[in-house]
Scaffold this motif. Sequence first.
Motif, PDB file in Angstrom:
ATOM      1  N   MET A   1     -14.172   2.448  14.117  1.00 60.87           N
ATOM      2  CA  MET A   1     -13.511   3.499  13.075  1.00 60.87           C
ATOM      3  C   MET A   1     -14.300   3.740  11.841  1.00 60.87           C
ATOM      4  SD  MET A   1      -9.683   4.079  14.275  1.00 60.87           S
ATOM      5  CE  MET A   1      -9.279   5.448  13.738  1.00 60.87           C
ATOM      6  N   PRO A   2     -14.571   4.816  11.262  1.00 64.29           N
ATOM      7  CA  PRO A   2     -15.161   4.670   9.750  1.00 64.29           C
ATOM      8  C   PRO A   2     -13.986   4.462   8.696  1.00 64.29           C
ATOM      9  CG  PRO A   2     -14.799   6.882  10.612  1.00 64.29           C
ATOM     10  CD  PRO A   2     -14.710   6.059  11.866  1.00 64.29           C
ATOM     11  N   THR A   3     -14.559   3.663   7.642  1.00 64.88           N
ATOM     12  CA  THR A   3     -13.570   3.222   6.874  1.00 64.88           C
ATOM     13  C   THR A   3     -13.807   3.782   5.191  1.00 64.88           C
ATOM     14  OG1 THR A   3     -13.413   1.208   7.867  1.00 64.88           O
ATOM     15  CG2 THR A   3     -12.717   1.169   5.341  1.00 64.88           C
ATOM     16  N   ALA A   4     -12.460   4.225   4.714  1.00 59.77           N
ATOM     17  CA  ALA A   4     -12.715   4.668   3.375  1.00 59.77           C
ATOM     18  C   ALA A   4     -11.849   4.142   2.380  1.00 59.77           C
ATOM     19  CB  ALA A   4     -12.104   6.211   3.482  1.00 59.77           C
ATOM     20  N   VAL A   5     -12.314   3.769   1.156  1.00 61.72           N
ATOM     21  CA  VAL A   5     -11.546   3.135  -0.005  1.00 61.72           C
ATOM     22  C   VAL A   5     -11.517   3.983  -1.012  1.00 61.72           C
ATOM     23  CG1 VAL A   5     -11.874   1.446  -1.665  1.00 61.72           C
ATOM     24  CG2 VAL A   5     -12.958   0.902   0.507  1.00 61.72           C
ATOM     25  N   ILE A   6     -10.076   4.367  -1.432  1.00 63.96           N
ATOM     26  CA  ILE A   6      -9.877   5.531  -2.259  1.00 63.96           C
ATOM     27  C   ILE A   6      -8.553   4.755  -3.332  1.00 63.96           C
ATOM     28  CG2 ILE A   6      -8.353   7.614  -2.496  1.00 63.96           C
ATOM     29  CD1 ILE A   6      -9.119   6.815   0.869  1.00 63.96           C
ATOM     30  N   THR A   7      -9.090   4.735  -4.596  1.00 59.69           N
ATOM     31  CA  THR A   7      -8.022   4.354  -5.656  1.00 59.69           C
ATOM     32  C   THR A   7      -7.100   5.434  -6.136  1.00 59.69           C
ATOM     33  OG1 THR A   7      -9.798   4.787  -7.330  1.00 59.69           O
ATOM     34  CG2 THR A   7      -9.838   2.439  -6.481  1.00 59.69           C
ATOM     35  N   GLY A   8      -6.105   4.955  -6.746  1.00 58.81           N
ATOM     36  CA  GLY A   8      -5.084   6.077  -7.114  1.00 58.81           C
ATOM     37  C   GLY A   8      -4.578   6.945  -6.065  1.00 58.81           C
ATOM     38  N   ALA A   9      -4.211   6.451  -4.886  1.00 58.42           N
ATOM     39  CA  ALA A   9      -4.068   7.171  -3.839  1.00 58.42           C
ATOM     40  C   ALA A   9      -2.679   7.525  -3.327  1.00 58.42           C
ATOM     41  CB  ALA A   9      -4.752   6.488  -2.301  1.00 58.42           C
ATOM     42  N   THR A  10      -1.712   7.309  -4.027  1.00 55.17           N
ATOM     43  CA  THR A  10      -0.237   7.716  -3.737  1.00 55.17           C
ATOM     44  C   THR A  10       0.115   8.894  -4.290  1.00 55.17           C
ATOM     45  OG1 THR A  10       0.637   6.709  -5.857  1.00 55.17           O
ATOM     46  CG2 THR A  10       0.441   5.250  -3.884  1.00 55.17           C
ATOM     47  N   LYS A  11      -0.759   9.772  -4.760  1.00 57.70           N
ATOM     48  CA  LYS A  11      -0.332  11.166  -5.314  1.00 57.70           C
ATOM     49  C   LYS A  11      -1.521  11.792  -5.570  1.00 57.70           C
ATOM     50  CE  LYS A  11       0.763   9.361  -9.760  1.00 57.70           C
ATOM     51  NZ  LYS A  11       1.661   9.178 -10.855  1.00 57.70           N
ATOM     52  N   GLY A  25      -9.635  10.660  11.413  1.00 60.96           N
ATOM     53  CA  GLY A  25      -9.879   9.335  12.132  1.00 60.96           C
ATOM     54  C   GLY A  25     -10.321   8.140  11.328  1.00 60.96           C
ATOM     55  N   PHE A  26     -10.330   8.117  10.116  1.00 57.91           N
ATOM     56  CA  PHE A  26     -10.821   7.079   9.113  1.00 57.91           C
ATOM     57  C   PHE A  26      -9.730   5.926   9.299  1.00 57.91           C
ATOM     58  CE2 PHE A  26     -14.069   9.755   8.268  1.00 57.91           C
ATOM     59  CZ  PHE A  26     -15.103   9.021   7.262  1.00 57.91           C
ATOM     60  N   ASP A  27     -10.097   4.765   9.140  1.00 58.13           N
ATOM     61  CA  ASP A  27      -9.288   3.693   8.541  1.00 58.13           C
ATOM     62  C   ASP A  27      -9.524   3.692   7.139  1.00 58.13           C
ATOM     63  OD1 ASP A  27      -8.819   2.612  10.841  1.00 58.13           O
ATOM     64  OD2 ASP A  27     -10.427   0.941  10.841  1.00 58.13           O
ATOM     65  N   VAL A  28      -8.255   3.161   6.163  1.00 59.29           N
ATOM     66  CA  VAL A  28      -8.318   3.371   4.880  1.00 59.29           C
ATOM     67  C   VAL A  28      -7.791   2.095   4.067  1.00 59.29           C
ATOM     68  CG1 VAL A  28      -8.116   6.094   4.977  1.00 59.29           C
ATOM     69  CG2 VAL A  28      -6.200   4.583   4.653  1.00 59.29           C
ATOM     70  N   ALA A  29      -8.457   1.799   3.017  1.00 58.89           N
ATOM     71  CA  ALA A  29      -8.004   0.976   2.227  1.00 58.89           C
ATOM     72  C   ALA A  29      -7.688   1.672   0.728  1.00 58.89           C
ATOM     73  CB  ALA A  29      -8.955  -0.352   1.887  1.00 58.89           C
ATOM     74  N   VAL A  30      -6.405   1.610   0.477  1.00 58.25           N
ATOM     75  CA  VAL A  30      -6.055   2.391  -0.956  1.00 58.25           C
ATOM     76  C   VAL A  30      -5.262   1.454  -1.724  1.00 58.25           C
ATOM     77  CG1 VAL A  30      -5.812   4.376   0.504  1.00 58.25           C
ATOM     78  CG2 VAL A  30      -3.729   2.948   0.034  1.00 58.25           C
ATOM     79  N   VAL A  61      -5.800  -1.186 -11.961  1.00 56.13           N
ATOM     80  CA  VAL A  61      -7.147  -0.946 -11.940  1.00 56.13           C
ATOM     81  C   VAL A  61      -7.715  -1.222 -13.478  1.00 56.13           C
ATOM     82  CG1 VAL A  61      -7.507   0.319  -9.809  1.00 56.13           C
ATOM     83  CG2 VAL A  61      -7.406   1.640 -12.055  1.00 56.13           C
ATOM     84  N   SER A  62      -6.947  -1.082 -14.432  1.00 57.14           N
ATOM     85  CA  SER A  62      -7.356  -1.363 -15.816  1.00 57.14           C
ATOM     86  C   SER A  62      -7.771  -3.034 -15.877  1.00 57.14           C
ATOM     87  CB  SER A  62      -6.510  -0.949 -16.801  1.00 57.14           C
ATOM     88  OG  SER A  62      -5.320  -1.784 -16.799  1.00 57.14           O
ATOM     89  N   LYS A  63      -7.556  -3.763 -14.887  1.00 57.95           N
ATOM     90  CA  LYS A  63      -7.653  -5.102 -15.099  1.00 57.95           C
ATOM     91  C   LYS A  63      -8.872  -5.581 -13.999  1.00 57.95           C
ATOM     92  CE  LYS A  63      -3.922  -5.296 -17.435  1.00 57.95           C
ATOM     93  NZ  LYS A  63      -4.020  -5.531 -19.103  1.00 57.95           N
ATOM     94  N   LYS A  64      -9.740  -6.323 -14.982  1.00 61.79           N
ATOM     95  CA  LYS A  64     -11.221  -6.529 -14.034  1.00 61.79           C
ATOM     96  C   LYS A  64     -10.999  -7.483 -12.908  1.00 61.79           C
ATOM     97  CE  LYS A  64     -15.605  -8.768 -14.774  1.00 61.79           C
ATOM     98  NZ  LYS A  64     -16.558  -9.221 -15.691  1.00 61.79           N
ATOM     99  N   GLU A  65     -10.165  -8.613 -12.936  1.00 59.35           N
ATOM    100  CA  GLU A  65      -9.885  -9.635 -12.232  1.00 59.35           C
ATOM    101  C   GLU A  65      -8.960  -8.850 -11.058  1.00 59.35           C
ATOM    102  OE1 GLU A  65     -11.360 -12.240 -11.765  1.00 59.35           O
ATOM    103  OE2 GLU A  65     -12.520 -11.476 -13.611  1.00 59.35           O
ATOM    104  N   ALA A  66      -8.035  -7.967 -11.042  1.00 57.78           N
ATOM    105  CA  ALA A  66      -7.466  -7.301 -10.147  1.00 57.78           C
ATOM    106  C   ALA A  66      -8.319  -6.467  -9.333  1.00 57.78           C
ATOM    107  CB  ALA A  66      -6.405  -6.515 -11.018  1.00 57.78           C
ATOM    108  N   VAL A  67      -9.137  -5.634 -10.105  1.00 53.67           N
ATOM    109  CA  VAL A  67     -10.250  -4.778  -9.100  1.00 53.67           C
ATOM    110  C   VAL A  67     -11.111  -5.769  -8.250  1.00 53.67           C
ATOM    111  CG1 VAL A  67     -11.952  -3.367  -9.351  1.00 53.67           C
ATOM    112  CG2 VAL A  67     -10.194  -2.868 -10.687  1.00 53.67           C
ATOM    113  N   LYS A  68     -11.412  -6.794  -8.985  1.00 57.18           N
ATOM    114  CA  LYS A  68     -12.280  -7.750  -7.836  1.00 57.18           C
ATOM    115  C   LYS A  68     -11.632  -8.351  -6.976  1.00 57.18           C
ATOM    116  CE  LYS A  68     -15.196 -10.204 -10.170  1.00 57.18           C
ATOM    117  NZ  LYS A  68     -15.904 -11.200 -11.421  1.00 57.18           N
ATOM    118  N   ASN A  87     -11.163   7.215  -7.621  1.00 60.72           N
ATOM    119  CA  ASN A  87     -10.364   8.410  -8.406  1.00 60.72           C
ATOM    120  C   ASN A  87      -9.234   7.998  -9.282  1.00 60.72           C
ATOM    121  OD1 ASN A  87      -8.736  11.016  -7.858  1.00 60.72           O
ATOM    122  ND2 ASN A  87      -7.103   9.388  -7.233  1.00 60.72           N
ATOM    123  N   ALA A  88      -9.028   6.811  -9.414  1.00 63.04           N
ATOM    124  CA  ALA A  88      -7.860   6.214 -10.285  1.00 63.04           C
ATOM    125  C   ALA A  88      -8.246   6.718 -11.793  1.00 63.04           C
ATOM    126  CB  ALA A  88      -7.547   4.811 -10.097  1.00 63.04           C
TER     127      ALA A  88
END
Length: 234
Positions: A1-11, A25-30, A61-68, A87-88
């Motif tokens: 299945m294709p995969t999408a990554v979305i930041t700030g995805a709860t609203k 039909g995507f898998d998602v990482a949010v 996501v304002s923290k570099k190490e958390a994003v990494k 998006n965040a």
Amino acid sequence: MPTAVITGATKGIGRAIAEKLLQQGFDVAVCARSTNQLRDLHDEWERNYPTSKIFMQNVDVSKKEAVKEFAKNILDNFKKIDILVNNAGIFAQGNLAIEADDQLENMMDTNLFSAYHLTRCLLPAMKQYQSGHIFNLCSVASLQAYPNGGAYSITKYALLGFTENLRYELRNEGIKVTAISPGATWSNSWSSSGIAQERIMKAEDIAEILWSTYNLSKQAVVEHIVLRPQLGDL
């Protein structure tokens, strides 16, 4: 299945995009900052999209190490990234002469550097397959100065500049890059504004235009999308 990554995805826009892609039909990482919202949303999405793999992480996501760390966990869970949606973002009105001393720095960390660091971390995996589509959620504030735009508008100008440079660098790598610059789009933050919901675009409008753009032929790319409410900016 294709995969999408979305930041700030709860609203808002992020959630609308994630749900549009799950429907396809995507898998998602949010990611998002609220653990409770992520937990509730995970339960809802597992019920509604039982065939999709759903990875969620609480990330500032304002923290570099958390994003990494988020990027590393994505690559540990998914082999291939088909769509990345940066998006965040955070918003605060301001006037450059009198806004808080750290307002620019705080918004740059979230509105620009989160996209910069996450993209850089995921690009090697995307380049490996010579495919993928990166969408950066800019704003009409990326296009012109306006009253009380202040530091926020600066960060959105910067995000558009990042997008344009990224597109230039990746044009021969098989990876598409698109900036989306929406005007007023409905989210809970508008609910106490006194402005009628019908005056403002739907978050689903942004999701629909992203999906249409993603589905163009391999040799076509939409570089920049600008959407506004029919009656104009607010």
